[in-house]
Design an enzyme around this catalytic site. Structure first.
Site, PDB file in Angstrom:
ATOM      1  N   SER A 129      76.692  25.651  83.913  1.00 51.77           N
ATOM      2  CA  SER A 129      78.017  26.197  83.599  1.00 51.77           C
ATOM      3  C   SER A 129      78.833  25.256  82.746  1.00 51.77           C
ATOM      4  CB  SER A 129      78.838  26.348  84.877  1.00 51.77           C
ATOM      5  OG  SER A 129      78.242  27.160  85.785  1.00 51.77           O
TER       6      SER A 129
ATOM      7  N   HIS B 198      73.569  30.242  78.992  1.00 56.19           N
ATOM      8  CA  HIS B 198      74.549  30.377  80.077  1.00 56.19           C
ATOM      9  C   HIS B 198      74.907  31.842  80.306  1.00 56.19           C
ATOM     10  CE1 HIS B 198      78.863  29.436  81.646  1.00 56.19           C
ATOM     11  NE2 HIS B 198      78.028  29.639  82.639  1.00 56.19           N
TER      12      HIS B 198
ATOM     13  N   GLU C 212      76.278  32.606  76.685  1.00 51.84           N
ATOM     14  CA  GLU C 212      76.627  31.508  75.768  1.00 51.84           C
ATOM     15  C   GLU C 212      75.332  30.763  75.462  1.00 51.84           C
ATOM     16  OE1 GLU C 212      80.956  29.542  76.375  1.00 51.84           O
ATOM     17  OE2 GLU C 212      79.718  29.446  78.157  1.00 51.84           O
TER      18      GLU C 212
ATOM     19  N   ASN D 151      83.947  28.209  80.594  1.00 56.39           N
ATOM     20  CA  ASN D 151      84.548  27.496  81.728  1.00 56.39           C
ATOM     21  C   ASN D 151      85.638  26.511  81.327  1.00 56.39           C
ATOM     22  OD1 ASN D 151      83.449  28.699  84.021  1.00 56.39           O
ATOM     23  ND2 ASN D 151      81.466  27.859  83.446  1.00 56.39           N
TER      24      ASN D 151
END
Ligand code: CAA
Ligand code: NDP
Length: 285
Positions: free
Chosen positions: A120, A141, A153, A191
């Protein structure tokens, strides 16, 4: 290279979702976890998701069984990766655990195998440096819940080759996802933007600004978020949220990313959210 054989390491909420979408797309999938019980639980989650699709008439029983037949459980890492085109790692968000695993994968996998991490937030370049094939290491991701969320991602490490990038981009599309390229910075984009919002919502609980239910209502009704930030934190896992905040804090050296003490306290208490039955809310199994 066309990917036909995928190995997923870690049968938790993300690993099982990745295994499901890869098998649905026609890949052979090997699923490995440290503990037999987690493998069973992971496959159980996939069976439940597919059964729901059958109930809704989107899949017939025969298709469900052939998807499940493409998922193979492994208790040996070496055997799981023997013939694989790509490994997608989805174990705990901890650099030490991931680099040790990538070192083992580098030894055990055929030289053609791509090593992808579903991390993450952790730097792909550092994970890649634990192997002798940094050009074949990449971030892939997925978002939670994997069968529903469209984004992947794709993160290049410093040494990731163009060929590997394009193979992973094509794989993401074959899995029905939309790949978005992001550079290797802590937390990538998802994130870096999402987790400080969640952390701020936890500060609002910590400072007594409002109850968790009220904070979630504000963001759901006021901003049209599908889940309030505290429900989402419980869904992601408060341990994972804390690891991500620590990566942002350490990676940027900026106090604006300091994890809320209440988040630390809940993780220390084992209140890691939905998977533990308790986080900001209490869940019945
Ligand atoms: C931490 C990181 O590194 C990155 C991240 O992943 S951050 C987290 C990103 N994810 C989010 O932000 C999720 C936010 N929440 C949502 O989008 C929605 O609440 C949700 C999709 C999870 C559920 O949607 P909902 O409308 O509230 O519930 P519900 O009607 O039960 O579900 C909608 C669909 O999702 C499916 N679904 C829900 N949860 C699921 C799960 N855990 N696994 C598989 N499918 C699921 C349902 O079967 C349903 O499918 P259909 O529409 O095809 O029938
Ligand atoms: N939760 C989320 O919303 C998202 C998480 N991610 C990332 O995905 C990864 C996994 O997260 P998530 O699925 O939520 O976590 P979970 O805790 O649900 O699952 C992790 C699984 O990996 C297993 N595991 C741990 N270490 C090893 C190892 N060395 N070898 C094999 N298996 C191992 C764990 O077993 P055990 O418990 O026995 O250690 C567990 O079954 C993390 O990097 C996380 O940051 C990415 C996107 C979203």
């Amino acid at each position: 290279m066309k990917i036909q054989h995928v190995t997923v390491i870690g049968a938790g909420q993300m690993g099982s979702g990745i295994a499901q979408v890869a098998a649905e797309a026609g890949c052979q999938v090997n699923l490995y976890d440290l503990q037999e019980g987690f493998l069973e639980k992971g496959v159980g989650r996939i069976e439940k998701n597919l059964a729901r699709q059958v109930e809704k008439g989107r899949l017939d029983e025969k298709e469900k069984l052939s998807i499940l037949d493409r998922i193979h459980k492994f208790a040996s890492l070496e055997k799981a990766v023997e013939e694989t085109d790509i490994v997608i790692e989805a174990v705990v968000e901890n650099m030490g655990v991931k680099t040790e695993l990538f070192r083992q994968l580098d030894e055990a996998c055929p030289s053609r195998t791509i090593l992808a991490s579903n991390t993450s937030s952790l730097p792909i370049t550092e994970i890649a440096a634990s192997t002798n094939r940094p050009e074949k290491v990449i971030g892939m991701h997925f978002m939670n819940p994997v069968p529903v969320m469209k984004l992947v991602e794709v993160i290049r490490g410093l040494a990731t080759s163009d060929e590997v990038y394009h193979t992973v981009e094509s794989l993401a599309k074959e899995l029905g996802k939309t790949p978005v390229e992001v550079k290797d910075f802590p937390g990538f984009i998802s994130n870096r933007v999402l987790m400080p919002m969640i952390n701020e919502a936890i500060y609002a609980v910590y400072e007594g600004v409002a109850e968790p239910e009220a904070i979630d209502q504000v963001m759901k009704l006021g901003m049209n978020h599908p889940m309030g930030p505290l429900t989402l934190a419980d869904f992601i896992g408060l341990d994972t949220c804390l690891y991500i905040m620590e990566t942002l804090h350490e990676g940027f050296g900026d106090s604006k990313y300091r994890p809320c003490p209440l988040l630390r306290k809940y993780v220390k208490a084992g209140w890691t959210g939905r998977k533990a039955g308790r986080g900001f809310y209490i869940y019945e199994s």
